[in-house]
Enzyme design. Structure first.
Site, PDB file in Angstrom:
ATOM      1  N   SER A 227       0.837  -1.195   0.000  1.00 59.73           N
ATOM      2  CA  SER A 227       0.000   0.000   0.000  1.00 59.73           C
ATOM      3  C   SER A 227       0.879   1.255   0.000  1.00 59.73           C
ATOM      4  CB  SER A 227      -0.959  -0.045   1.199  1.00 59.73           C
ATOM      5  OG  SER A 227      -1.910   0.991   1.133  1.00 59.73           O
TER       6      SER A 227
ATOM      7  N   ASP B 273      -9.229  -5.184  -5.070  1.00 60.92           N
ATOM      8  CA  ASP B 273      -8.678  -4.079  -4.286  1.00 60.92           C
ATOM      9  C   ASP B 273      -9.558  -2.842  -4.468  1.00 60.92           C
ATOM     10  OD1 ASP B 273      -7.134  -2.030  -3.140  1.00 60.92           O
ATOM     11  OD2 ASP B 273      -5.284  -3.087  -3.613  1.00 60.92           O
TER      12      ASP B 273
END
Length: 317
Positions: A163, A257
């Site tokens: 991330s 995602d």
């Protein structure tokens, strides 16, 4: 009228609130995120030992050493530099989820790891986040800790992030392509898992996505993300991706995602392939999973499989 102490200027509850007076409120307790101590006497599940160290006045880290490591062994171990996720505004290297992940990765890959604690936006400018991360990487390259010098192979340094941490990895490996690390150490490989980028793609107004709003409302309002190479590696101002300063690159995406849309991340993958960068490239999509699933629950079958893939990449298998 509400005082500045209570006046909210950005509300991303249940993650973060920013107040007019600069106060920042983070809701870690709602996500079962909390500090855990290191394990100098070995983690009971993996046998991995860990300790906390200070790198500079503003940067610290947690170091991990796998089980049955012997300084008399001829074979040195790969060194992992890990940058935790959280969109550059959340979390800590010392939180439970990252501690668990590092124990598993270090055990599976038989590597040493340095999990970096960097300062966060918005209390600090985003350039501070990157500078802290570079300071940590330079510290690792300098070999100032006995765990690193006794057991580590400085020809096998890998930088890993998920991330926001993957965004940091990208910025570190691009900088390493321009600037030398201490001792002229080279980055062997980089892992970008569910990377945080803001890259335009077809038929979508990126400005409506959370990744865009996060940058413009919290991280760095003064820099338009679509024009900023730190967050958009394909913008006009960005240097060529052929300058990636590593020999191997592993990009991992999660099919479902919700924070880093696959179409956006695929633009980055295509950009790397077209850039002329001549390193070894590994690309993998995990079906049916969401953002950073392997951090949130590393015990699932798909999480364990991905950790094993990371380990194989690090071990050169």
């Amino acid at each position: 009228m509400a005082s500045e102490d209570n006046e909210i200027v950005t509300d991303l509850y249940p993650h973060i609130r920013v107040y007019k007076n600069g106060r920042v409120e983070r809701f870690y307790h709602l996500h079962n995120l909390f500090y855990v101590p290191s394990s100098p006497d070995q983690d009971p599940d993996t046998g991995v030992s860990s300790k906390d160290i200070t790198i500079s006045s503003h940067v610290s880290a947690r170091l991990y050493l796998p089980k049955n490591t012997n300084s008399s062994d001829q074979k040195k171990l790969p060194i992992i530099v890990f940058y935790h996720g959280g969109g550059l505004i959340l979390n800590s290297a010392f939180f439970n989820v990252f501690h668990r992940f590092l124990n598993l990765l270090v055990s599976e890959s038989n590597s040493i790891a340095v999990s970096v604690e960097y300062r966060l936006a918005p209390e600090h400018d985003v350039t501070t986040v990157y500078e802290d991360s570079w300071t940590a990487l330079q510290w690792v390259a300098s070999g100032k800790d006995l765990w690193l010098t006794n057991y580590g192979d400085f020809n096998k340094i890998f930088i890993v992030g998920e991330s926001g941490g993957a965004n940091i990895v990208f910025n570190m490996v691009m900088r390493a392509g321009r600037e030398k690390l201490n001792g002229d150490v080279k980055i062997c490989g980089s892992v970008l898992a569910c990377p945080y980028f803001v890259i335009p793609y077809e038929n979508v107004d990126v400005k409506n996505l959370m990744v865009y709003k996060l940058w413009t409302n919290v991280i760095c309002p003064k820099l338009e993300p679509l024009d900023c190479p730190m967050i958009n590696p394909l913008c006009k101002m960005a240097p060529s991706l052929s300058g990636l300063g590593c020999s191997k690159l592993f990009v991992c995406l999660a099919e479902k995602d919700e924070l880093a849309p696959g179409e956006m991340e695929m633009r980055f993958v295509e950009g790397v392939k077209k850039s002329g960068w001549n390193g070894e490239f590994v690309f993998f999509v995990v079906e049916g999973e969401g953002h950073s699933f392997f951090i949130l629950d590393p015990e699932t079958e798909k999480a364990r499989d991905l950790i094993k893939r990371f380990a194989n990449f690090i071990q050169g298998k």
